[in-house]
Design an enzyme around this catalytic site. Structure first.
Site, PDB file in Angstrom:
ATOM      1  N   LYS A  95       0.846  -1.212   0.000  1.00  0.00           N
ATOM      2  CA  LYS A  95       0.000   0.000   0.000  1.00  0.00           C
ATOM      3  C   LYS A  95       0.876   1.255   0.000  1.00  0.00           C
ATOM      4  O   LYS A  95       0.685   2.167  -0.809  1.00  0.00           O
ATOM      5  CB  LYS A  95      -0.887  -0.024   1.252  1.00  0.00           C
ATOM      6  N   LYS A 107       1.771  -4.029  10.986  1.00  0.00           N
ATOM      7  CA  LYS A 107       0.389  -4.108  11.473  1.00  0.00           C
ATOM      8  C   LYS A 107       0.397  -4.643  12.888  1.00  0.00           C
ATOM      9  O   LYS A 107       1.309  -5.382  13.281  1.00  0.00           O
ATOM     10  CB  LYS A 107      -0.419  -5.061  10.590  1.00  0.00           C
ATOM     11  N   ASN A 222     -15.999   3.705   9.682  1.00  0.00           N
ATOM     12  CA  ASN A 222     -15.455   4.988   9.249  1.00  0.00           C
ATOM     13  C   ASN A 222     -15.185   5.062   7.747  1.00  0.00           C
ATOM     14  O   ASN A 222     -15.576   6.027   7.071  1.00  0.00           O
ATOM     15  CB  ASN A 222     -14.170   5.211  10.057  1.00  0.00           C
ATOM     16  N   SER A 362      -1.934   9.693   6.927  1.00  0.00           N
ATOM     17  CA  SER A 362      -1.070   9.456   8.094  1.00  0.00           C
ATOM     18  C   SER A 362       0.327   9.997   7.824  1.00  0.00           C
ATOM     19  O   SER A 362       0.975  10.573   8.712  1.00  0.00           O
ATOM     20  CB  SER A 362      -0.963   7.953   8.396  1.00  0.00           C
TER      21      SER A 362
HETATM   22  N1  GLU Z   1      -5.253   1.199   9.142  1.00  0.00           N
HETATM   23  C1  GLU Z   1      -5.172   1.915   7.913  1.00  0.00           C
HETATM   24  C2  GLU Z   1      -4.834   0.996   6.762  1.00  0.00           C
HETATM   25  O1  GLU Z   1      -5.008  -0.202   6.821  1.00  0.00           O
HETATM   26  C3  GLU Z   1      -4.231   3.082   8.017  1.00  0.00           C
HETATM   27  C4  GLU Z   1      -2.833   2.752   8.366  1.00  0.00           C
HETATM   28  C5  GLU Z   1      -1.994   3.964   8.731  1.00  0.00           C
HETATM   29  O2  GLU Z   1      -2.477   5.076   8.647  1.00  0.00           O
HETATM   30  O3  GLU Z   1      -0.852   3.738   9.099  1.00  0.00           O
HETATM   31  O4  GLU Z   1      -4.474   1.442   5.714  1.00  0.00           O
END
Ligand code: GLU
Length: 444
Positions: A95, A107, A222, A362
Site C-alpha cells: 500500500k 500491522k 469509518n 497518516s
Molecule cells: N489502518 C489503515 C490501513 O489499513 C491506516 C494505516 C496507517 O495510517 O498507518 O491502511
C-alpha cells in the site's frame, strides 16, 4: 458468511507468488518479501474494573521497512490471529509503495472485543500494548495508526504512554491522533475519500458519469461512511449498505431503490458502524439479511468491512449489472475469485490501492508533526486527491499497456518499488523485468 476457511496470510502469499514469478524475482528477493521481517507476539495483563486481571494476546508485525519506517494500524478484534496480522502487514508494505510514500509495512492487533470493555479498561489495554512494545516503536522505527475498532482516543493514550516512558514529546510516533493533539485535519475522512478518488479516476477512464451510477456497500464503519458521503456528493446512488448488529450478532443490509440518505444513516449508527434498525425502518428503508449487499443490481460493489467476503461461494451472487468492484476493506476478495472477476470483465480497484488514502494522510500527519505546522482542510484534501489520483493512473496505465488485471498491475508497481529499495540497500539482487519490457502476459 462462507463455509470454507480462508487464511488471509496464505492469500497474501499466493498473490505475491504470482507476481514474483512474473517479475522473475531471485530466490532471496522472494524469501525476503513473502514473509514479515520481524514479529512480536506478547500478552498484556489488564486490571479490569471489577478488580480481576484479564490477559490479552497481542501482536505487532513488521513486514518490510526497506522504503521507510514500518507503518500500519492496530486492530482490536475478537478473531484476530497472527496470520491475519501477517497478511495485513504485507499489504501495508504494498500500500505504502503503490501510493509512493516513504514508509514500509507493519500491522498490529489485540485479540479483544472493545464492545465488552469499559473506556478505562480500553485505556489500560492501550497503555499496556505500548509498555510491552515501546522499544520497537518510534517515528523512525514503526508507526501505528487506527484500524478496525480503534480510534484517535486509543492512539492518544498510546502516544501518552510512549512519551511518558521516553521522557519527551514524539508526535510522529503514531498517527490518526485527534485534531488539536497532533492529528491532521481530514485523517478521519481520508481512507473513505481516497476510495472515491480512485473510483472517480476509473469512472473517468470508463467514460461513466458518477451521477449515473449506483453502489452497494458492505460495512458502515469509518471508511464506508466517508466513501458513501463523498460518492453521494458526486451524485452516486448508494442503494444498499450492510452492517453488523451487535445486539442480534448478525448483519443486516439496508436498502432503498432511490438511494439511501447517507447523511441520515450516519446519524443513526453507533461508533462501531452498526445502524439502528428501528430508526432505519422509520426512514422507510427495507431491511434485508446482511449478505444480500452482494446481490444488488448496482454498478459498483464496495466491500468495506473485513477479509474474505468475495469468495467462490459468494461470487455467483454478484449481479450481472456490476461493472466495478472497489475494495475499500483489506483483503475482501479471495485469490481464487480474481480469475472469475477478470473473466466477467468487472473492473477491480485493488484494496491496497483503493484504501491507501488513510495511510497517505497518516504520512501527511507525520510531515505536519515534524514541521509542527498544520495544514487546513482544503490543503490536506487537495494533496490527498493528487496522490491517490496519481497512484490510480499509474496502475491503470500499466494495466492497459500490458493487458493486466488491475490487482496485478498494482502489485507489479509496488513490488518493483520495494524490491528496488531492498536492492539499493544491498539486501537482495533484483533486476526489474517489467522495466525491461518483458512482462506482457497476465499473472494468472
Ligand atoms: N489502518 C489503515 C490501513 O489499513 C491506516 C494505516 C496507517 O495510517 O498507518 O491502511
Amino acid at each position: 458468511m462462507t463455509s470454507k476457511v480462508h487464511n488471509p496470510y496464505e492469500n497474501a502469499q499466493t498473490q505475491f507468488d504470482g507476481i514474483a514469478e512474473l517479475l522473475e524475482l531471485s530466490t532471496g528477493a522472494k524469501q525476503l518479501l513473502r514473509q514479515p521481517m520481524k514479529e512480536m507476539h506478547f500478552t498484556i495483563p489488564v486490571k479490569m474494573d471489577d478488580g480481576t486481571t484479564q490477559v490479552f494476546n497481542a501482536y505487532r508485525i513488521k513486514h518490510n521497512d526497506a522504503r521507510g519506517p514500518a507503518k500500519g494500524g492496530i486492530r482490536f478484534h475478537p478473531h484476530e490471529t497472527a496470520d491475519t496480522v501477517r497478511a495485513l502487514s504485507m499489504w501495508m508494505t504494498w500500500k505504502c509503495a503503490v501510493v509512493d510514500i516513504p514508509l514500509g509495512g507493519g500491522k498490529g492487533g489485540v485479540v479483544c472485543d472493545p464492545h465488552n470493555l469499559s473506556l478505562s479498561e480500553q485505556e489500560r489495554l492501550c497503555r499496556g500494548y505500548v509498555r510491552q512494545l515501546h522499544t520497537q516503536l518510534g517515528p523512525n522505527v514503526d508507526v501505528p495508526a487506527p484500524d478496525v475498532m480503534t480510534n484517535g482516543q486509543h492512539m492518544l493514550w498510546m502516544l501518552d504512554e510512549y512519551e511518558t516512558m521516553m521522557g519527551g514529546r514524539y508526535p510522529g510516533m503514531i498517527t490518526g491522533k485527534p485534531v488539536g493533539m497532533g492529528g491532521s485535519i481530514g485523517r478521519t475522512q481520508a481512507t473513505g475519500y481516497g476510495v472515491v478518488y480512485v473510483l472517480e479516476g476509473l469512472l473517468r477512464e470508463m467514460n461513466i458519469d458518477p451521477a449515473t451510477t449506483s453502489a452497494s456497500i458492505q460495512g458502515f464503519g469509518n471508511v464506508a461512511e466517508y466513501a458513501a458521503k463523498l460518492y453521494a456528493s458526486l451524485g452516486g446512488k448508494v442503494k444498499a449498505v450492510s452492517c453488523w448488529d451487535q445486539a442480534d450478532s448478525k448483519s443486516y443490509a439496508f436498502y432503498c431503490e432511490d438511494g439511501l440518505d447517507v447523511e441520515k444513516l450516519a446519524e443513526i449508527k453507533d461508533s462501531y458502524g452498526s445502524i439502528d434498525k428501528v430508526k432505519a425502518a422509520a426512514l422507510g428503508y427495507e431491511i434485508l439479511p446482511g449478505d444480500e449487499w452482494i446481490s444488488q443490481d448496482v454498478d459498483i460493489l464496495i466491500p468495506a468491512a473485513l477479509e474474505n467476503q468475495i469468495t467462490l461461494e459468494t461470487f455467483p451472487k454478484i449481479s450481472k449489472s456490476v461493472k466495478i468492484i472497489c475494495e475499500a476493506a483489506n483483503g475482501p476478495t479471495t485469490p481464487d475469485c480474481d480469475k472469475l472477476i477478470h473473466e466477467r470483465g468487472i473492473m477491480l480497484l485493488p484494496d491496497f490501492l483503493a484504501n491507501g488514502g488513510g495511510v497517505t494522510c497518516s504520512y501527511f500527519e507525520q510531515v505536519q508533526c515534524n514541521m509542527n505546522y498544520f495544514w487546513g482542510e482544503d490543503e490536506v484534501n487537495e494533496k490527498l486527491k493528487f496522490k491517490m489520483t496519481h497512484a490510480f493512473q499509474a496502475v491503470y496505465d500499466l494495466a492497459k499497456e500490458k493487458n493486466l488485471y488491475m490487482r496485478d498491475a498494482a502489485y507489479i508497481i509496488a513490488i518493483n518499488r520495494v524490491a528496488d529499495a531492498a536492492k539499493r540497500r544491498g539486501w537482495i539482487l533484483f533486476t526489474s523485468m517489467i522495466l525491461h519490457g518483458r512482462c506482457t502476459q497476465k499473472a494468472f
